[in-house]
Design a protein around this motif. Structure first.
Motif, PDB file in Angstrom:
ATOM      1  N   PRO A  57       0.803  -1.230   0.000  1.00  0.00           N
ATOM      2  CA  PRO A  57       0.000   0.000   0.000  1.00  0.00           C
ATOM      3  C   PRO A  57       0.834   1.278   0.000  1.00  0.00           C
ATOM      4  N   VAL A  58       1.916   1.283   0.758  1.00  0.00           N
ATOM      5  CA  VAL A  58       2.731   2.498   0.849  1.00  0.00           C
ATOM      6  C   VAL A  58       3.356   2.827  -0.500  1.00  0.00           C
ATOM      7  N   GLY A 147      -2.139   9.572  12.043  1.00  0.00           N
ATOM      8  CA  GLY A 147      -1.767   8.382  12.808  1.00  0.00           C
ATOM      9  C   GLY A 147      -0.346   7.944  12.512  1.00  0.00           C
ATOM     10  N   LEU A 148       0.048   8.048  11.221  1.00  0.00           N
ATOM     11  CA  LEU A 148       1.413   7.666  10.855  1.00  0.00           C
ATOM     12  C   LEU A 148       2.443   8.648  11.406  1.00  0.00           C
ATOM     13  N   ALA A 149       2.012   9.863  11.701  1.00  0.00           N
ATOM     14  CA  ALA A 149       2.939  10.877  12.211  1.00  0.00           C
ATOM     15  C   ALA A 149       3.057  10.855  13.734  1.00  0.00           C
ATOM     16  N   GLU A 150       2.317   9.953  14.390  1.00  0.00           N
ATOM     17  CA  GLU A 150       2.397   9.876  15.852  1.00  0.00           C
ATOM     18  C   GLU A 150       3.799   9.446  16.279  1.00  0.00           C
ATOM     19  N   GLU A 160       1.353  -2.098  10.980  1.00  0.00           N
ATOM     20  CA  GLU A 160       0.598  -2.879  10.005  1.00  0.00           C
ATOM     21  C   GLU A 160      -0.858  -2.421   9.960  1.00  0.00           C
ATOM     22  N   GLY A 161      -1.398  -2.074  11.127  1.00  0.00           N
ATOM     23  CA  GLY A 161      -2.769  -1.573  11.173  1.00  0.00           C
ATOM     24  C   GLY A 161      -2.922  -0.265  10.413  1.00  0.00           C
ATOM     25  N   GLU A 165      -5.075   0.599   7.018  1.00  0.00           N
ATOM     26  CA  GLU A 165      -6.016   1.713   6.883  1.00  0.00           C
ATOM     27  C   GLU A 165      -5.730   2.491   5.597  1.00  0.00           C
ATOM     28  N   LEU A 166      -4.441   2.682   5.305  1.00  0.00           N
ATOM     29  CA  LEU A 166      -4.067   3.373   4.071  1.00  0.00           C
ATOM     30  C   LEU A 166      -4.597   2.622   2.860  1.00  0.00           C
TER      31      LEU A 166
END
Length: 228
Positions: A57-58, A147-150, A160-161, A165-166
């Motif tokens: 996905p990324v 969320g990824l920037a947390e 992975e979660g 989501e992405l």
């Protein structure tokens, strides 16, 4: 070049160019079967996109096979669905203005400059629905990015979660893109649909070709820089 990059950087542009030629040649004899074949090609593209997103996905979101200009124009890793409706209105307006003298005399072309009031009402409703869903997807994408920037550290399961989501947001965006395309052409007569599909292909191909030229110019400029 891996398989995904080959599909999106080589196969898809080639197939889109072939489709554009076929549509242009058959415009005067356009029928629903021709339009359906064009939509089937886009369905193949989105199936390939879905496969790439499930695999990585990324990377699919980053779209390394796209030019810098294409990525700058992306909305959730692809074209914004509402842009297709904007393109329809733009093409319709240009054709309407050029054909106005004939229309005033009761001569109808049957192309995008000749949309009926019923068609315009349906397209307007579709645009409203599309815009609402775009806002929802954009909000979901913003939540994923936040969320990824947390702060780290974070467990593999959490990462992975977030990646999952992405993938789901990208799949929803692609589903909206394809659904919008299907609904728009379904509201048009075959010749009108062909005109819109050609305009969309012109835009996508033109954006890619100019992006490739820009990327090549940057590489050439860097290669010509003097060192020391």
């Amino acid at each position: 070049m891996d398989s995904d990059e080959f599909i999106f950087a080589a196969v898809w542009p080639r197939e889109l160019s072939r489709l554009r030629r076929e549509l242009r040649c058959a415009r005067g004899d356009a029928d629903r079967a021709l339009v359906d074949r064009a939509i089937a090609l886009y369905e193949c593209f989105f199936r390939a996109r879905s496969t790439a997103a499930r695999s990585d996905p990324v990377r699919a979101y980053a779209a390394p096979w796209a030019t810098a200009l294409e990525r700058a124009a992306h909305w959730v890793a692809g074209w914004r669905p509402n842009a297709l409706i904007h393109l329809l209105y733009s093409e319709s307006s240009l054709r309407f203005e050029s054909q106005l003298p004939d229309l005033l005399l009761g001569v109808h072309s049957g192309d995008l400059g000749d949309l009926s009031s019923a068609q315009l009402a349906r397209i307007d409703e579709l645009q409203r629905r599309t815009m609402r869903e775009e806002v929802e997807i954009s909000a979901e994408m913003a939540a994923v990015q936040e969320g990824l920037a947390e702060p780290f550290p974070r467990s593999d399961a959490e990462l992975e979660g977030k990646v999952g989501e992405l993938r789901r947001v990208m799949e929803r965006a692609d589903e909206l893109r394809l659904r919008t395309l299907r609904e728009v052409v379904g509201m048009l007569e075959p010749m009108q649909a062909v005109d819109l599909l050609v305009a969309a292909a012109d835009l996508e191909i033109g954006l890619r070709e100019f992006g490739l030229w820009q990327d090549g110019s940057r590489v050439g400029a860097r290669g010509g820089e003097r060192v020391g």
